[in-house]
Write a protein that holds these residues in place. Sequence first.
Motif, PDB file in Angstrom:
ATOM      1  N   VAL A 118     -71.470  -3.441  53.481  1.00 55.45           N
ATOM      2  CA  VAL A 118     -70.952  -4.868  53.049  1.00 55.45           C
ATOM      3  C   VAL A 118     -69.893  -4.707  52.026  1.00 55.45           C
ATOM      4  CG1 VAL A 118     -71.500  -7.108  52.375  1.00 55.45           C
ATOM      5  CG2 VAL A 118     -73.135  -6.213  53.885  1.00 55.45           C
ATOM      6  N   GLY A 119     -70.316  -3.893  51.033  1.00 57.32           N
ATOM      7  CA  GLY A 119     -69.377  -3.747  49.867  1.00 57.32           C
ATOM      8  C   GLY A 119     -68.275  -2.640  50.043  1.00 57.32           C
ATOM      9  N   ASP A 120     -68.098  -1.983  51.316  1.00 59.43           N
ATOM     10  CA  ASP A 120     -67.196  -0.932  51.587  1.00 59.43           C
ATOM     11  C   ASP A 120     -67.415   0.134  50.649  1.00 59.43           C
ATOM     12  OD1 ASP A 120     -65.998  -2.607  53.935  1.00 59.43           O
ATOM     13  OD2 ASP A 120     -64.987  -3.634  52.389  1.00 59.43           O
ATOM     14  N   ARG A 121     -68.335   0.441  50.159  1.00 58.37           N
ATOM     15  CA  ARG A 121     -68.625   1.468  49.147  1.00 58.37           C
ATOM     16  C   ARG A 121     -68.732   3.022  49.978  1.00 58.37           C
ATOM     17  NH1 ARG A 121     -73.295  -1.223  45.718  1.00 58.37           N
ATOM     18  NH2 ARG A 121     -73.537   0.920  44.992  1.00 58.37           N
ATOM     19  N   PHE A 122     -67.729   3.322  50.379  1.00 64.90           N
ATOM     20  CA  PHE A 122     -67.821   4.703  51.139  1.00 64.90           C
ATOM     21  C   PHE A 122     -68.122   5.770  50.542  1.00 64.90           C
ATOM     22  CE2 PHE A 122     -64.155   2.604  53.796  1.00 64.90           C
ATOM     23  CZ  PHE A 122     -64.894   1.724  54.389  1.00 64.90           C
ATOM     24  N   SER A 123     -67.987   5.827  49.067  1.00 67.86           N
ATOM     25  CA  SER A 123     -68.207   7.072  48.432  1.00 67.86           C
ATOM     26  C   SER A 123     -69.788   7.107  48.253  1.00 67.86           C
ATOM     27  CB  SER A 123     -67.369   7.239  47.191  1.00 67.86           C
ATOM     28  OG  SER A 123     -66.058   6.917  47.281  1.00 67.86           O
ATOM     29  N   ASP A 124     -70.457   6.000  47.935  1.00 73.38           N
ATOM     30  CA  ASP A 124     -71.540   6.229  47.904  1.00 73.38           C
ATOM     31  C   ASP A 124     -72.580   6.307  49.037  1.00 73.38           C
ATOM     32  OD1 ASP A 124     -71.599   5.206  45.143  1.00 73.38           O
ATOM     33  OD2 ASP A 124     -71.825   3.287  45.702  1.00 73.38           O
ATOM     34  N   LEU A 125     -71.828   6.018  50.387  1.00 74.94           N
ATOM     35  CA  LEU A 125     -72.550   6.294  51.742  1.00 74.94           C
ATOM     36  C   LEU A 125     -72.285   7.650  52.047  1.00 74.94           C
ATOM     37  CD1 LEU A 125     -71.139   3.213  53.600  1.00 74.94           C
ATOM     38  CD2 LEU A 125     -73.658   3.713  53.057  1.00 74.94           C
ATOM     39  N   ALA A 126     -71.297   8.462  51.583  1.00 76.86           N
ATOM     40  CA  ALA A 126     -71.110   9.690  51.611  1.00 76.86           C
ATOM     41  C   ALA A 126     -72.168  10.564  51.142  1.00 76.86           C
ATOM     42  CB  ALA A 126     -69.565  10.219  51.153  1.00 76.86           C
ATOM     43  N   CYS A 127     -72.807  10.124  50.263  1.00 79.80           N
ATOM     44  CA  CYS A 127     -73.729  10.779  49.284  1.00 79.80           C
ATOM     45  C   CYS A 127     -75.047  10.643  49.916  1.00 79.80           C
ATOM     46  CB  CYS A 127     -73.773  10.259  47.978  1.00 79.80           C
ATOM     47  SG  CYS A 127     -72.286  10.415  46.923  1.00 79.80           S
ATOM     48  N   VAL A 128     -75.370   9.444  50.297  1.00 83.86           N
ATOM     49  CA  VAL A 128     -76.785   9.225  50.991  1.00 83.86           C
ATOM     50  C   VAL A 128     -76.919   9.701  52.372  1.00 83.86           C
ATOM     51  CG1 VAL A 128     -77.221   7.449  49.097  1.00 83.86           C
ATOM     52  CG2 VAL A 128     -76.404   6.656  51.222  1.00 83.86           C
ATOM     53  N   LEU A 129     -75.785   9.503  53.123  1.00 77.80           N
ATOM     54  CA  LEU A 129     -76.137   9.672  54.463  1.00 77.80           C
ATOM     55  C   LEU A 129     -76.564  10.844  55.026  1.00 77.80           C
ATOM     56  CD1 LEU A 129     -73.208   7.792  56.178  1.00 77.80           C
ATOM     57  CD2 LEU A 129     -75.511   6.959  56.045  1.00 77.80           C
ATOM     58  N   PRO A 130     -76.197  12.139  54.441  1.00 81.51           N
ATOM     59  CA  PRO A 130     -76.410  13.412  55.048  1.00 81.51           C
ATOM     60  C   PRO A 130     -78.239  13.595  54.701  1.00 81.51           C
ATOM     61  CG  PRO A 130     -74.513  13.755  53.361  1.00 81.51           C
ATOM     62  CD  PRO A 130     -75.014  12.346  53.261  1.00 81.51           C
ATOM     63  N   GLY A 131     -78.614  13.225  53.784  1.00 83.21           N
ATOM     64  CA  GLY A 131     -80.118  13.295  53.574  1.00 83.21           C
ATOM     65  C   GLY A 131     -80.779  12.427  54.779  1.00 83.21           C
ATOM     66  N   LEU A 132     -80.126  11.120  54.793  1.00 85.12           N
ATOM     67  CA  LEU A 132     -80.881  10.323  55.951  1.00 85.12           C
ATOM     68  C   LEU A 132     -80.967  10.875  57.250  1.00 85.12           C
ATOM     69  CD1 LEU A 132     -79.887   6.825  54.457  1.00 85.12           C
ATOM     70  CD2 LEU A 132     -82.180   7.699  54.634  1.00 85.12           C
ATOM     71  N   LEU A 133     -79.715  11.401  57.428  1.00 84.85           N
ATOM     72  CA  LEU A 133     -79.638  12.150  58.871  1.00 84.85           C
ATOM     73  C   LEU A 133     -80.648  13.075  59.207  1.00 84.85           C
ATOM     74  CD1 LEU A 133     -75.707  12.161  59.219  1.00 84.85           C
ATOM     75  CD2 LEU A 133     -77.243  10.693  60.790  1.00 84.85           C
ATOM     76  N   ARG A 134     -80.833  13.997  58.020  1.00 88.80           N
ATOM     77  CA  ARG A 134     -81.541  15.056  58.166  1.00 88.80           C
ATOM     78  C   ARG A 134     -83.088  14.570  58.477  1.00 88.80           C
ATOM     79  NH1 ARG A 134     -78.042  17.805  54.648  1.00 88.80           N
ATOM     80  NH2 ARG A 134     -79.279  16.757  52.830  1.00 88.80           N
ATOM     81  N   ASP A 135     -83.503  13.380  57.670  1.00 84.69           N
ATOM     82  CA  ASP A 135     -84.861  12.976  57.895  1.00 84.69           C
ATOM     83  C   ASP A 135     -85.027  12.378  59.001  1.00 84.69           C
ATOM     84  OD1 ASP A 135     -85.587  13.749  55.235  1.00 84.69           O
ATOM     85  OD2 ASP A 135     -85.012  12.181  54.191  1.00 84.69           O
ATOM     86  N   VAL A 136     -84.044  11.609  59.580  1.00 86.35           N
ATOM     87  CA  VAL A 136     -84.458  10.879  60.944  1.00 86.35           C
ATOM     88  C   VAL A 136     -84.342  11.881  61.942  1.00 86.35           C
ATOM     89  CG1 VAL A 136     -83.209   8.660  60.131  1.00 86.35           C
ATOM     90  CG2 VAL A 136     -82.097  10.252  61.385  1.00 86.35           C
ATOM     91  N   ASP A 137     -84.033  12.999  61.939  1.00 84.63           N
ATOM     92  CA  ASP A 137     -83.920  14.190  63.039  1.00 84.63           C
ATOM     93  C   ASP A 137     -85.416  14.835  62.748  1.00 84.63           C
ATOM     94  OD1 ASP A 137     -81.520  13.690  64.127  1.00 84.63           O
ATOM     95  OD2 ASP A 137     -80.477  15.298  62.897  1.00 84.63           O
ATOM     96  N   ALA A 138     -85.862  14.782  61.531  1.00 83.37           N
ATOM     97  CA  ALA A 138     -87.154  15.474  61.447  1.00 83.37           C
ATOM     98  C   ALA A 138     -88.487  14.798  61.954  1.00 83.37           C
ATOM     99  CB  ALA A 138     -87.539  15.691  59.943  1.00 83.37           C
ATOM    100  N   LEU A 139     -88.061  13.277  62.278  1.00 83.54           N
ATOM    101  CA  LEU A 139     -89.316  12.598  62.895  1.00 83.54           C
ATOM    102  C   LEU A 139     -89.470  12.912  64.140  1.00 83.54           C
ATOM    103  CD1 LEU A 139     -88.172   9.033  61.300  1.00 83.54           C
ATOM    104  CD2 LEU A 139     -90.012  10.458  60.511  1.00 83.54           C
ATOM    105  N   GLY A 140     -88.631  13.486  64.964  1.00 90.41           N
ATOM    106  CA  GLY A 140     -88.847  13.418  66.475  1.00 90.41           C
ATOM    107  C   GLY A 140     -88.807  12.102  67.045  1.00 90.41           C
ATOM    108  N   PRO A 141     -89.661  12.219  68.243  1.00 89.57           N
ATOM    109  CA  PRO A 141     -89.728  11.154  69.103  1.00 89.57           C
ATOM    110  C   PRO A 141     -89.995   9.749  68.483  1.00 89.57           C
ATOM    111  CG  PRO A 141     -90.514  12.788  70.202  1.00 89.57           C
ATOM    112  CD  PRO A 141     -90.431  13.228  68.639  1.00 89.57           C
TER     113      PRO A 141
END
Length: 399
Positions: A118-141
């Motif tokens: 909502v706040g267009d905080r792209f730099s912050d998103l760049a920091c947190v998204l890689p870890g979240l992407l790895r975690d959601v892939d680790a969950l499987g089905p």
Amino acid sequence: MTTAGERLKTVRKRRDLTQRELADASGVSLSTLRRLEQGEQESSRMETWRKFAAALHVPTMTLVGQPDEEGAIPDTADRWDAVKKALNAPSGFREEEDEPPTPEGLTEALDALVPLYVGDRFSDLACVLPGLLRDVDALGPEGREVRVRLLQRVGWLMIQVREFGAAEDALHRSMDETRDRLQATETVNHLCWMLLRRGKLAEARELATKWADDAEPVRISRATPTELSLWGWMLLRVSAACVRDNRPGEAEHAMRLARAAGEAVGREYQIPQHLSGRTFGPLTVLLKTAENAQIIDRPDMVLRLGDKVQKITKAKSQRLRVRPTSNNWNRHLLDVADAHSKTGNYGMAVEKMQDILRRSPEWLPNQRFARDIVGRVIEERRTLTQDMRDLAISVRLPI
């Protein structure tokens, strides 16, 4: 393979027009037309091609063909390397983690990202998204639902910062995994927006039309606000593609249907966060109507619609609980700034863009449209104010 300039020259001659006659009819300078036809200038803004197409009575894509894709802003491209790497990394839980991720924990983490988007905080998103992407892939089905949501959000952000390859990867992965029709419609909405930003107008129109037809409620009176909103947004994408491709009748027809959907919703409605969190309603339709007016070079209409938007937002300041998203509101302010610059009111154009810069400093540099407006203002002014210099720096325009 013919170039856009060669196609322009061919169609112009078929219409038995001189370069001067086409320049006068389109409102594009004769020097620009000559450079394009002679191959001295390889590309131009989609707005310029649309003006030529309107004067020649052909779809814009007849001239443009398959346009060159505009890539990410060079100064910021490296910021997204970690996101792209995580997006395409092999799935599987990482051994070094103390505790495995859970669907519930990642859903909470994803919900916590809403203020950053909502706040267009792209730099912050760049920091947190890689870890979240790895975690959601680790969950499987078992992580399918939260994974679809995250991939949608990543796709939206990658479009915003012009990382189109990564956006396409994320959104196609989201489509592959979703089992929900409404969720799929929202993902397609992002794909249509991506195609529009890449200048692939025919593909955007065909995709949006198909999904708008599929999403149309059997009976509008019985449709939920969410169903109406997703249908309305697909119609807005149809209209946006058609107006850019010089298909004014189709653009207006789609906009009339979107307006009907907005009136059926009756107010600005926020689509649930698990789908997108974007808004739809009469005000959003009005903003997009103004955007279409900007595309067809009607600054007078943009300003009239802008005044109407201002009256609505002020009159409903106590009742308008749901406001358009930052992206849509900022785009509207750019349209108004562009209209002011075209009518010679450079001070107001700068004021509108300063408003965007104050509220969304990371959003503005990713808008090539903003660079064009600032460039026009600077070109017309002999003396630059500090505000103008600040804007030029923010959009990376040499001065």
